[in-house]
Write a protein that holds these residues in place. Structure first.
Motif, short mmCIF file in Angstrom:
data_model
loop_
_atom_site.label_atom_id
_atom_site.label_comp_id
_atom_site.label_asym_id
_atom_site.label_seq_id
_atom_site.Cartn_x
_atom_site.Cartn_y
_atom_site.Cartn_z
N ASP A 1 0.82 -1.20 0.00
CA ASP A 1 0.00 0.00 0.00
C ASP A 1 0.86 1.26 0.00
O ASP A 1 0.57 2.23 -0.72
CB ASP A 1 -0.94 0.01 1.21
N ARG A 2 1.92 1.26 0.78
CA ARG A 2 2.78 2.44 0.85
C ARG A 2 3.55 2.65 -0.46
O ARG A 2 3.77 3.79 -0.88
CB ARG A 2 3.73 2.34 2.04
N ASN B 1 2.51 1.45 -3.60
CA ASN B 1 1.56 1.74 -4.67
C ASN B 1 0.88 3.08 -4.52
O ASN B 1 0.55 3.73 -5.52
CB ASN B 1 0.52 0.62 -4.77
N ASN B 2 0.65 3.50 -3.30
CA ASN B 2 -0.07 4.76 -3.07
C ASN B 2 0.86 5.97 -2.96
O ASN B 2 0.43 7.09 -3.19
CB ASN B 2 -0.93 4.67 -1.81
N GLY B 3 2.13 5.72 -2.59
CA GLY B 3 3.00 6.87 -2.36
C GLY B 3 4.44 6.70 -2.81
O GLY B 3 5.25 7.62 -2.62
N GLU C 1 -0.26 -7.82 -8.22
CA GLU C 1 -0.41 -6.37 -8.33
C GLU C 1 0.61 -5.81 -9.32
O GLU C 1 0.31 -4.89 -10.10
CB GLU C 1 -0.29 -5.72 -6.96
N ARG D 1 -0.50 -4.01 -12.95
CA ARG D 1 -0.05 -2.68 -13.31
C ARG D 1 0.78 -2.70 -14.59
O ARG D 1 0.72 -1.77 -15.41
CB ARG D 1 0.75 -2.07 -12.15
N HIS E 1 -5.36 -0.95 2.54
CA HIS E 1 -5.81 0.16 1.70
C HIS E 1 -5.23 -0.01 0.30
O HIS E 1 -4.45 0.82 -0.18
CB HIS E 1 -5.37 1.49 2.31
N SER F 1 -4.50 -0.24 -3.68
CA SER F 1 -4.78 0.48 -4.91
C SER F 1 -4.66 -0.53 -6.04
O SER F 1 -3.56 -0.89 -6.47
CB SER F 1 -3.77 1.62 -5.10
#
Length: 325
Positions: A44-45, A47-49, A61, A65, A150, A152
């Motif tokens: 999550d960290r 992919n999101n940031g 994942e 992508r 969370h 993405s």
């Protein structure tokens, strides 16, 4: 020249321990190893940031992508996590007695798109003859209410009945109550240890997994290693350096595990287990690189097409950047 600083996030597995301790150092890299034992947090960290220069990443994942051309990182064929999944099909035996009984049921899953669930569904369809078309997938955390992390994730490419778990109960509690009839994925429900009606579909899962490998040569790959595009494009040597270092760290772990003078781990029959592994896998049970993992990787890509995560098969060689000079 000074070494290139690289921040790397990963679980502290035995096969990477020598990198964390500094016993093995990647050539030309000053590795800042961040130990994070919850892989969902890492994914999550990243992919999101894009919080890390390199990290452990969900195989599915990454491939999703890649197919969507929304890829902020490249991958190397280092597989730090892999798990057989027969033992991760847990059912309420009042409702499910055999694999075919799973058809048309409500089945809990942490995340429909997660790699573990993909491999279980592939197993269900191709090895167990389960019709997946009528299953309702109830998505959420296994042992607590609400969502699993969370994530993405890329949108599905075909209709699938996925229902978010908004019951206020965990999937484990829903399974106990019979509101779902099974759970698959990457975690085991707490109800497995406290409710006699909640059982593994295959109590003999170890023997089944060994037979499955003998027949298919599939040892499910969960996580690979990714490197941020910006880092790789400016410093392409990083791919080779990390690949070589991961290989050396894995080999060091094997050496220590095989040392006969003491038991490296709290496993009383470790030498016998190692001998059994050698017989089944012909030596290295945890290979890196594309070719020795081709059956597993081909299966994963095929399952992703069948299950609506990607539109078409991707040649395996296209998924990974070169790891040689």
């Amino acid at each position: 020249m000074p070494s290139l600083p690289i921040t790397f996030a990963c679980g502290l597995y035995d096969r990477v321990l020598a990198l964390q301790t500094g016993e093995i150092k990647p050539s030309g890299i000053d590795l800042n190893f961040l130990v994070m034992d919850n892989p969902r947090h890492i994914f999550d960290r990243m992919n999101n940031g894009l919080e890390f220069d390199a990290c452990e990443m969900s195989s599915s994942e990454f491939i999703s992508r890649f197919a969507a051309k929304k890829l902020p990182y490249v991958a190397i064929p280092v597989f730090v996590s892999r798990v057989f999944r027969h033992g991760f099909i847990v059912v309420n035996r009042k409702h499910v007695a055999s694999p075919k009984d799973l058809a048309g049921k409500r089945i809990g899953v942490p995340l429909y798109t997660q790699t573990a669930a993909l491999f279980v569904r592939g197993l269900m369809q191709h090895d167990l003859g389960v019709d997946l078309s009528g299953i309702e997938w109830v998505q959420g955390a296994v042992n607590e209410p609400g969502a699993y992390g969370h994530p993405s994730v890329m949108p599905m490419l075909k209709p699938v009945k996925i229902t978010p778990n908004q019951s206020g109960k965990s999937l484990s509690e829903l399974l106990e109550a019979g509101e779902i009839q099974a759970i698959i994925g990457s975690n085991l429900p707490k109800a497995l240890n406290r409710n006699p009606d909640v059982v593994r579909l295959f109590p003999d899962y170890r023997a089944r997994e060994q037979d499955y490998y003998r027949r298919t040569k599939i040892f499910p790959i969960m996580h690979l290693i990714v490197i941020r595009n910006e880092i790789y494009e400016r410093h392409p040597f990083v791919a080779t350096s990390l690949y070589d270092a991961f290989t050396a760290a894995k080999n060091r772990a094997w050496e220590k595990m095989r040392f006969p003078g003491t038991l490296r781990y709290m496993l009383p029959w470790l030498p016998d287990d190692v001998a059994e592994i050698d017989e089944l896998f012909g030596g290295d049970c945890w290979p890196y690189g594309i070719e020795p993992n081709r059956p597993t990787l081909e299966a994963l890509v095929s399952y992703m097409v069948e299950q609506g995560l990607i539109a078409e098969r991707i040649p395996l060689e296209n998924l990974f950047v070169p790891t040689y000079c």
